[in-house]
Design an enzyme around this catalytic site. Sequence first.
Site, PDB file in Angstrom:
ATOM      1  N   ASN A  43       0.826  -1.223   0.000  1.00  0.00           N
ATOM      2  CA  ASN A  43       0.000   0.000   0.000  1.00  0.00           C
ATOM      3  C   ASN A  43       0.855   1.267   0.000  1.00  0.00           C
ATOM      4  O   ASN A  43       0.338   2.372   0.072  1.00  0.00           O
ATOM      5  CB  ASN A  43      -0.885   0.041   1.242  1.00  0.00           C
ATOM      6  CG  ASN A  43      -1.993  -0.990   1.190  1.00  0.00           C
ATOM      7  OD1 ASN A  43      -2.385  -1.433   0.112  1.00  0.00           O
ATOM      8  ND2 ASN A  43      -2.493  -1.374   2.347  1.00  0.00           N
ATOM      9  N   HIS A 129     -14.940  -0.948   3.987  1.00  0.00           N
ATOM     10  CA  HIS A 129     -13.892  -1.564   4.804  1.00  0.00           C
ATOM     11  C   HIS A 129     -14.459  -2.105   6.126  1.00  0.00           C
ATOM     12  O   HIS A 129     -15.374  -1.521   6.701  1.00  0.00           O
ATOM     13  CB  HIS A 129     -12.841  -0.492   5.088  1.00  0.00           C
ATOM     14  CG  HIS A 129     -11.566  -1.023   5.648  1.00  0.00           C
ATOM     15  ND1 HIS A 129     -11.288  -1.003   6.987  1.00  0.00           N
ATOM     16  CD2 HIS A 129     -10.488  -1.593   5.048  1.00  0.00           C
ATOM     17  CE1 HIS A 129     -10.085  -1.518   7.196  1.00  0.00           C
ATOM     18  NE2 HIS A 129      -9.570  -1.885   6.038  1.00  0.00           N
ATOM     19  N   GLU A 171     -16.393   4.994   0.256  1.00  0.00           N
ATOM     20  CA  GLU A 171     -14.946   5.182   0.185  1.00  0.00           C
ATOM     21  C   GLU A 171     -14.586   5.963  -1.077  1.00  0.00           C
ATOM     22  O   GLU A 171     -15.340   5.965  -2.043  1.00  0.00           O
ATOM     23  CB  GLU A 171     -14.243   3.812   0.171  1.00  0.00           C
ATOM     24  CG  GLU A 171     -14.446   3.069   1.470  1.00  0.00           C
ATOM     25  CD  GLU A 171     -13.748   1.716   1.526  1.00  0.00           C
ATOM     26  OE1 GLU A 171     -12.829   1.465   0.724  1.00  0.00           O
ATOM     27  OE2 GLU A 171     -14.143   0.912   2.380  1.00  0.00           O
ATOM     28  N   SER A 175     -10.975  -0.454  -1.525  1.00  0.00           N
ATOM     29  CA  SER A 175      -9.708  -1.137  -1.282  1.00  0.00           C
ATOM     30  C   SER A 175      -9.577  -2.470  -2.003  1.00  0.00           C
ATOM     31  O   SER A 175      -8.474  -2.949  -2.209  1.00  0.00           O
ATOM     32  CB  SER A 175      -9.493  -1.326   0.218  1.00  0.00           C
ATOM     33  OG  SER A 175     -10.595  -2.005   0.776  1.00  0.00           O
ATOM     34  N   ASP A 200     -14.379   7.720   3.342  1.00  0.00           N
ATOM     35  CA  ASP A 200     -13.093   7.194   3.794  1.00  0.00           C
ATOM     36  C   ASP A 200     -12.185   7.127   2.570  1.00  0.00           C
ATOM     37  O   ASP A 200     -12.384   6.299   1.688  1.00  0.00           O
ATOM     38  CB  ASP A 200     -13.324   5.804   4.410  1.00  0.00           C
ATOM     39  CG  ASP A 200     -12.032   5.160   4.893  1.00  0.00           C
ATOM     40  OD1 ASP A 200     -10.941   5.599   4.475  1.00  0.00           O
ATOM     41  OD2 ASP A 200     -12.109   4.202   5.682  1.00  0.00           O
ATOM     42  N   HIS A 203      -7.337   5.154   0.442  1.00  0.00           N
ATOM     43  CA  HIS A 203      -6.528   4.800  -0.729  1.00  0.00           C
ATOM     44  C   HIS A 203      -6.411   5.922  -1.752  1.00  0.00           C
ATOM     45  O   HIS A 203      -5.689   5.790  -2.733  1.00  0.00           O
ATOM     46  CB  HIS A 203      -7.101   3.554  -1.404  1.00  0.00           C
ATOM     47  CG  HIS A 203      -6.966   2.330  -0.571  1.00  0.00           C
ATOM     48  ND1 HIS A 203      -5.795   1.617  -0.492  1.00  0.00           N
ATOM     49  CD2 HIS A 203      -7.829   1.713   0.258  1.00  0.00           C
ATOM     50  CE1 HIS A 203      -5.953   0.603   0.336  1.00  0.00           C
ATOM     51  NE2 HIS A 203      -7.189   0.642   0.806  1.00  0.00           N
ATOM     52  N   LYS A 232      -0.891   4.391   4.079  1.00  0.00           N
ATOM     53  CA  LYS A 232      -0.812   4.037   2.664  1.00  0.00           C
ATOM     54  C   LYS A 232       0.116   5.019   1.937  1.00  0.00           C
ATOM     55  O   LYS A 232       1.310   4.943   2.129  1.00  0.00           O
ATOM     56  CB  LYS A 232      -2.213   3.947   2.100  1.00  0.00           C
ATOM     57  CG  LYS A 232      -2.821   2.606   2.523  1.00  0.00           C
ATOM     58  CD  LYS A 232      -4.230   2.605   2.964  1.00  0.00           C
ATOM     59  CE  LYS A 232      -4.559   1.267   3.607  1.00  0.00           C
ATOM     60  NZ  LYS A 232      -5.827   1.264   4.313  1.00  0.00           N
TER      61      LYS A 232
HETATM   62  C1  LIG Z   1      -6.568   0.665   5.375  1.00  0.00           C
HETATM   63  C2  LIG Z   1      -7.923   1.164   5.566  1.00  0.00           C
HETATM   64  C3  LIG Z   1      -8.407   1.525   6.827  1.00  0.00           C
HETATM   65  C4  LIG Z   1      -7.638   1.230   8.079  1.00  0.00           C
HETATM   66  O1  LIG Z   1      -6.629   2.133   8.257  1.00  0.00           O
HETATM   67  P1  LIG Z   1      -5.441   1.745   9.262  1.00  0.00           P
HETATM   68  O2  LIG Z   1      -4.748   3.024   9.477  1.00  0.00           O
HETATM   69  O3  LIG Z   1      -4.624   0.724   8.562  1.00  0.00           O
HETATM   70  O4  LIG Z   1      -6.082   1.206  10.503  1.00  0.00           O
HETATM   71  C5  LIG Z   1      -9.640   2.100   6.921  1.00  0.00           C
HETATM   72  N1  LIG Z   1     -10.410   2.288   5.830  1.00  0.00           N
HETATM   73  C6  LIG Z   1      -9.989   1.921   4.606  1.00  0.00           C
HETATM   74  C7  LIG Z   1     -10.880   2.161   3.437  1.00  0.00           C
HETATM   75  C8  LIG Z   1      -8.740   1.338   4.438  1.00  0.00           C
HETATM   76  O5  LIG Z   1      -8.349   0.969   3.231  1.00  0.00           O
END
Ligand SMILES: *Cc1c(COP(=O)(O)O)cnc(C)c1O
Length: 380
Positions: A43, A129, A171, A175, A200, A203, A232
Site C-alpha cells: 500500500n 472496509h 470510500e 480497497s 473514507d 486509498h 498508505k
Molecule cells: C486501510 C484502511 C483503513 C484502516 O486504516 P489503518 O490506518 O490501517 O487502521 C480504513 N479504511 C480503509 C478504506 C482502508 O483501506
Amino acid sequence: MNWYIRIKKKINKKNLRTRIAKKNSNSRFIQIMNKKYINFSSNDYLGLSHEKKIIKAWKKGAEIYGIGSGGSNYINGYSIEHKLFEEELAKWLNYKKTILFTSGYAANQAVITSLIQKKDIIIADRLSHASIIDAAINSKGKLYRFKHNEIKNLKKLLSSNYKNKMLIITEGVFSMDGDTPKLKIYHKLTKEKNALLMVDDAHGIGINGLQGRGTCWKKNIKPEILIITFGKAFGISGAAVLCDQDIGEYLEQFSKNFIYSTTIPTAQIYALRMSLKCIKKGGDLRKKLKKNIKKFNQLNKYLPYIPKKSKNHIQPIILKDNNKVINLTNKLRKYGYWVHGINTPTVPHNTARIRITINTEHKKQDIKNISEIIYEFQNI
Ligand SMILES: *Cc1c(COP(=O)(O)O)cnc(C)c1O
C-alpha cells in the site's frame, strides 16, 4: 462448554488466515526467507515508507522529542507538533477541524460509534472496509448496506429513512476493487435529505486530486466528514478525521478513542509533517504512478479477469474461484512476483481475486512480466 473446547474448535477449522513474516520490503521489492520478489502487494503507493527525507525527519524528531508521546490527548500527549500537523492538514484540505487518531480503524470506530445514537441510521456501501462495517454494527444505530456504488439503491434507503438522522458512508477508492463512486451525486442526494456524508479516502489521499488532496477534491465535493489514513500513500501510519467546527468539537468531547488512547508519538508526527510536504510536492511521483497504471491497463486490456477496469492503483484480477486464486498466486510467486489472493469471505461469494497494487517504483519491465504471466494463466 469449556473455554478451550470452543477456542480450539474454532482454530482447528480449515482456511484460516496465515501471516508471512517478511525479512524486509520497500515498495518495489519484498524479501521472504531468502528470496526477493517484485512487490505487487504494498500500500506504499508512492514509495514514501523509505524516503530519506522522512526517515531523517523521524530521527530528528526522536532526538528532539523522544520516542513516545507520553500520554493521551488531554493528559500530556498533545504537543505543538500535533497542533501544527492538524492545522496543516485542515488548511490543505480546506476544513475547519482535524482530529488525529492512531489508525484508520480507530478513526472509523470513533466517528461512527460516537455520532450515532439510538434510532439513527447508517447507510453504507456493501463493500465498505471492515473498520466501517464493524463500527456500524457496534454502534447504537441501525445499519443498512446498499449495493456497491449503486445510486438507485442508495436513493431508496435515503427516502425510506429520511425521518431519522442518517449517516451515509462510502470510500474514495475501494480497497478491493479500485473503483470510485459517483461522489458528486451522493453528496447532492444526502444534502437533500439533511444526512451527513462520510468518505473514507484511505486509498485516494496523496494520490488523487491537486497536490494529492484526494478523491473528494478531485471530484470537487467536500463531504461533512472525510477520513484519511497515513499508512498508505503517506508511508507511515495514523489517521485523521477532517470536519467542521461543531463535529470536531463533538468528537473531541465524546470520542472515547480520542480521549483514552495514547497519541501518535511526537517524533512520528514530525515525520508525518515531512511526509505531507513530500506529498504536496509529489507531482512527479503521481505522474510516474499514473504512467505505470496506464501501462498495466494497456497490457491487460483483453484480460476477461478484470471486469471492473479499474483506472486506479488497485487492480483486482477477479478469478471467482478460491482454488484458481491460490493457483495463480503460487504461480506468480514462483516467478518472483509477490501478490496476495483475497478469497471469500473477505470478498463476496464468487468474487475471489488477486489484488494487485501498482506503485511508483515499479519498472516498465515488472509490469510487463507480471501481465504476461497472468495472460498465460488465462489460456491454460
Ligand atoms: C486501510 C484502511 C483503513 C484502516 O486504516 P489503518 O490506518 O490501517 O487502521 C480504513 N479504511 C480503509 C478504506 C482502508 O483501506
